[in-house]
Design a protein around this motif. Structure first.
Motif, mmCIF file in Angstrom:
data_model
loop_
_atom_site.group_PDB
_atom_site.id
_atom_site.type_symbol
_atom_site.label_atom_id
_atom_site.label_comp_id
_atom_site.label_asym_id
_atom_site.label_seq_id
_atom_site.Cartn_x
_atom_site.Cartn_y
_atom_site.Cartn_z
ATOM 1 N N ASP A 165 0.836 -1.203 -0.129
ATOM 2 C CA ASP A 165 -0.141 0.018 0.055
ATOM 3 C C ASP A 165 0.934 1.174 0.078
ATOM 4 O OD1 ASP A 165 -1.755 1.961 0.307
ATOM 5 O OD2 ASP A 165 -3.181 0.836 1.827
ATOM 6 N N VAL A 166 1.350 1.811 -1.250
ATOM 7 C CA VAL A 166 2.031 2.787 -1.404
ATOM 8 C C VAL A 166 1.534 3.965 -0.809
ATOM 9 C CG1 VAL A 166 3.312 4.360 -3.105
ATOM 10 C CG2 VAL A 166 3.154 1.979 -3.343
ATOM 11 N N GLU A 167 0.236 4.315 -0.988
ATOM 12 C CA GLU A 167 -0.219 5.476 -0.269
ATOM 13 C C GLU A 167 -0.221 5.518 1.170
ATOM 14 O OE1 GLU A 167 -4.654 7.516 0.018
ATOM 15 O OE2 GLU A 167 -4.219 6.872 -2.106
ATOM 16 N N GLN A 168 -0.494 4.388 1.893
ATOM 17 C CA GLN A 168 -0.404 4.393 3.143
ATOM 18 C C GLN A 168 1.004 4.516 3.628
ATOM 19 O OE1 GLN A 168 -2.278 4.309 5.506
ATOM 20 N NE2 GLN A 168 -0.887 3.702 7.453
ATOM 21 N N ALA A 169 2.064 4.108 2.950
ATOM 22 C CA ALA A 169 3.404 4.253 3.275
ATOM 23 C C ALA A 169 3.872 5.847 3.548
ATOM 24 C CB ALA A 169 4.424 3.370 2.568
ATOM 25 N N LEU A 170 3.167 6.495 2.400
ATOM 26 C CA LEU A 170 3.510 8.016 2.185
ATOM 27 C C LEU A 170 2.706 8.665 3.107
ATOM 28 C CD1 LEU A 170 3.596 8.519 -1.714
ATOM 29 C CD2 LEU A 170 5.260 8.092 -0.103
ATOM 30 N N ARG A 171 1.388 8.467 3.796
ATOM 31 C CA ARG A 171 0.856 8.969 4.682
ATOM 32 C C ARG A 171 1.625 8.739 6.150
ATOM 33 N NH1 ARG A 171 -3.968 5.671 3.357
ATOM 34 N NH2 ARG A 171 -5.194 6.828 1.830
ATOM 35 N N GLU A 172 2.221 7.659 6.279
ATOM 36 C CA GLU A 172 3.111 7.355 7.499
ATOM 37 C C GLU A 172 4.485 8.186 7.184
ATOM 38 O OE1 GLU A 172 3.223 4.627 10.464
ATOM 39 O OE2 GLU A 172 1.387 5.850 10.067
ATOM 40 N N CYS A 173 4.864 8.328 6.223
ATOM 41 C CA CYS A 173 6.216 9.318 5.945
ATOM 42 C C CYS A 173 5.645 10.745 6.481
ATOM 43 C CB CYS A 173 6.491 9.080 4.232
ATOM 44 S SG CYS A 173 7.278 7.879 4.044
ATOM 45 N N LEU A 174 4.656 11.338 6.030
ATOM 46 C CA LEU A 174 3.993 12.263 6.404
ATOM 47 C C LEU A 174 3.712 12.504 7.927
ATOM 48 C CD1 LEU A 174 1.712 13.043 3.308
ATOM 49 C CD2 LEU A 174 3.953 14.257 3.785
ATOM 50 N N ARG A 175 3.277 11.629 8.588
ATOM 51 C CA ARG A 175 2.885 11.607 9.929
ATOM 52 C C ARG A 175 4.223 11.916 10.550
ATOM 53 N NH1 ARG A 175 3.729 8.190 13.881
ATOM 54 N NH2 ARG A 175 4.289 6.476 12.582
ATOM 55 N N VAL A 176 5.357 11.013 10.202
ATOM 56 C CA VAL A 176 6.457 11.246 11.222
ATOM 57 C C VAL A 176 7.213 12.416 10.654
ATOM 58 C CG1 VAL A 176 6.584 8.718 11.431
ATOM 59 C CG2 VAL A 176 7.936 9.662 9.502
ATOM 60 N N LEU A 177 7.066 12.864 9.654
ATOM 61 C CA LEU A 177 7.673 14.179 9.224
ATOM 62 C C LEU A 177 7.118 15.592 10.241
ATOM 63 C CD1 LEU A 177 7.977 14.009 5.345
ATOM 64 C CD2 LEU A 177 9.807 14.197 6.977
ATOM 65 N N LYS A 178 8.072 16.321 10.353
ATOM 66 C CA LYS A 178 7.691 17.869 11.211
ATOM 67 C C LYS A 178 6.796 18.489 9.947
ATOM 68 C CE LYS A 178 11.614 17.560 14.262
ATOM 69 N NZ LYS A 178 12.962 18.216 14.533
ATOM 70 N N PRO A 179 5.960 19.350 10.370
ATOM 71 C CA PRO A 179 5.394 20.358 9.191
ATOM 72 C C PRO A 179 6.569 21.048 8.553
ATOM 73 C CG PRO A 179 4.233 20.459 11.368
ATOM 74 C CD PRO A 179 5.495 19.666 11.620
ATOM 75 N N GLY A 180 6.279 20.990 7.210
ATOM 76 C CA GLY A 180 7.273 21.566 6.250
ATOM 77 C C GLY A 180 8.533 20.790 5.902
ATOM 78 N N GLY A 181 8.313 19.360 6.562
ATOM 79 C CA GLY A 181 9.239 18.404 6.440
ATOM 80 C C GLY A 181 9.182 17.700 4.819
ATOM 81 N N ARG A 182 10.135 17.276 4.425
ATOM 82 C CA ARG A 182 9.918 16.528 2.937
ATOM 83 C C ARG A 182 10.395 15.257 2.755
ATOM 84 N NH1 ARG A 182 10.455 18.769 -1.946
ATOM 85 N NH2 ARG A 182 10.644 20.732 -1.326
ATOM 86 N N PHE A 183 9.687 14.407 1.895
ATOM 87 C CA PHE A 183 10.106 13.226 1.731
ATOM 88 C C PHE A 183 10.899 12.959 0.036
ATOM 89 C CE2 PHE A 183 5.654 12.865 0.499
ATOM 90 C CZ PHE A 183 5.576 12.488 -0.800
ATOM 91 N N VAL A 184 11.569 12.239 -0.075
ATOM 92 C CA VAL A 184 12.336 12.013 -1.493
ATOM 93 C C VAL A 184 12.538 10.650 -1.584
ATOM 94 C CG1 VAL A 184 14.582 12.330 -2.673
ATOM 95 C CG2 VAL A 184 13.546 14.335 -1.419
ATOM 96 N N PHE A 185 11.915 10.217 -2.665
ATOM 97 C CA PHE A 185 12.097 8.720 -3.122
ATOM 98 C C PHE A 185 12.657 8.693 -4.548
ATOM 99 C CE2 PHE A 185 9.063 8.551 0.334
ATOM 100 C CZ PHE A 185 9.636 7.324 0.966
ATOM 101 N N ALA A 186 13.587 7.842 -4.808
ATOM 102 C CA ALA A 186 14.373 7.558 -6.040
ATOM 103 C C ALA A 186 14.340 6.191 -6.314
ATOM 104 C CB ALA A 186 15.740 8.150 -5.846
ATOM 105 N N GLY A 187 14.841 5.743 -7.647
ATOM 106 C CA GLY A 187 14.885 4.655 -8.307
ATOM 107 C C GLY A 187 13.733 3.646 -8.121
ATOM 108 N N GLU A 188 12.655 4.375 -8.504
ATOM 109 C CA GLU A 188 11.433 3.494 -8.777
ATOM 110 C C GLU A 188 11.252 3.180 -10.148
ATOM 111 O OE1 GLU A 188 10.100 2.069 -6.247
ATOM 112 O OE2 GLU A 188 10.852 3.389 -4.855
#
Length: 332
Positions: A165-188
């Motif tokens: 569940d990629v969307e759920q994983a990205l939701r989790e990334c946003l949850r553990v990020l601070k406001p204004g924090g960024r995620f970066v995924f490469a190599g897909e």
């Protein structure tokens, strides 16, 4: 298995009461069970690869891979105010992406997670050898075992296509990020790129393993037990690679998860058409047969074709035809 959201401590091996031990040699019965259980397959396949993964993919923690990792980050995230104070790598593997980004000045402190105990063990060992401040856990990307608003940056390399569940994983990334924090995924893998890469790899593997059956090429053939083990791993690979992506689809998933400033870019077209056959040859024959000259040929050819991709083909070939996709987004 996931752990409680308390602050982790750094360790070089799995702690028995928290994390399971690596299982690098899956039995045939375990492989058969994993064919029906994708998360078990993820653990078995990546535990099997953990100790040899860096060699297999020519991963290093020197200038070559520091520049590569930083280049991927900059390509999708653009100019940032660096370094980030604390970063998490999701599906860390051996730590390739985060450890090289830390060496490249992107983050000061790091945490690594992976579903594979073997990969977490190797990533922490690599971090220790480099003198980097990194802790780690065995964890499911869909339930990240860290508290809300913990990280300034979340990164990953070649991980999203393994997550059910990629969307759920990205939701989790946003949850553990601070406001204004960024995620970066490469190599897909893109959908089109994965199609031609698979066929190139399959044709090359069949050709090399058949040719090396000839008596005068017998010393170019890997031992049969190694080829058999590779075949078992390949069977699991078909289970662990769950997704390919259209670039637009990745952007839509990121937005649906709650990200803003979502952007996907792609890379590697001509370089992938050469790279996949070269990598397959390297894995099909004994390593000592190829040597330094082969390695230099592969590296220099990849660099030249990457230049062609970035400076010529990017302007004429639609982005969906490139092999690798990168995605970034920001927590509101």
């Amino acid at each position: 298995m996931t752990a409680s959201p308390t602050e982790p401590t750094r360790r070089l091996a799995a702690v028995p009461d928290l994390d399971p031990a690596p299982n690098p040699h899956a039995t045939q019965e375990e492989v058969e069970a994993a064919l029906k259980d994708t998360k078990l397959a993820q653990v078995l396949y990546h535990d099997w690869e953990a100790e040899t993964y860096d060699d297999k993919w020519h991963i290093s923690y020197d200038e070559r891979c520091i520049d590569y990792a930083r280049g991927r980050f900059d390509a999708v995230a653009g100019e940032q105010d660096l370094p980030y104070e604390r970063a998490l790598e999701l599906g860390c593997g051996t730590g390739f992406f985060l450890l090289n980004l830390m060496q490249g000045g992107v983050a000061k402190r790091g945490s690594v997670t992976d579903l594979s105990p073997g990969m977490v063990k190797v990533a922490l060992r690599n971090a220790d050898h480099l003198g980097l401040e990194v802790d780690g856990r065995v964890a499911d990307a869909e339930t990240i075992p860290y508290a809300d608003n913990t990280f300034d940056l979340v990164v990953g390399h070649a991980v999203l296509h393994h997550i059910p569940d990629v969307e759920q994983a990205l939701r989790e990334c946003l949850r553990v990020l601070k406001p204004g924090g960024r995620f970066v995924f490469a190599g897909e893998p893109t959908t089109v790129g994965n199609f031609y890469a698979r066929w190139l790899g399959r044709i090359t593997w069949e050709s090399v393993t058949r040719v090396t059956k000839l008596p005068f090429l017998a010393d170019w053939r890997r031992p049969q037990e190694e080829l058999d083990e590779s075949s078992r791993a390949a069977a699991l690979e078909a289970v662990v690679d769950l997704h390919t992506f259209e670039p637009t689809q990745l952007e839509e998933i990121a937005v649906a998860a709650g990200a803003v400033e979502a952007k996907a870019v792609t890379e590697e077209f001509a370089s992938a058409l050469l790279g996949w056959p070269l990598r397959t040859v390297e894995y099909a024959v004994p390593r000592e047969k190829l040597g330094w000259g082969w390695a230099q040929f592969g590296l220099q050819s990849w660099k030249k074709l990457t230049w062609v991709d970035e400076n010529v083909l990017r302007h004429v070939v639609p982005r969906r035809f490139f092999y690798n996709a990168l995605i970034t987004g920001v927590k509101p």
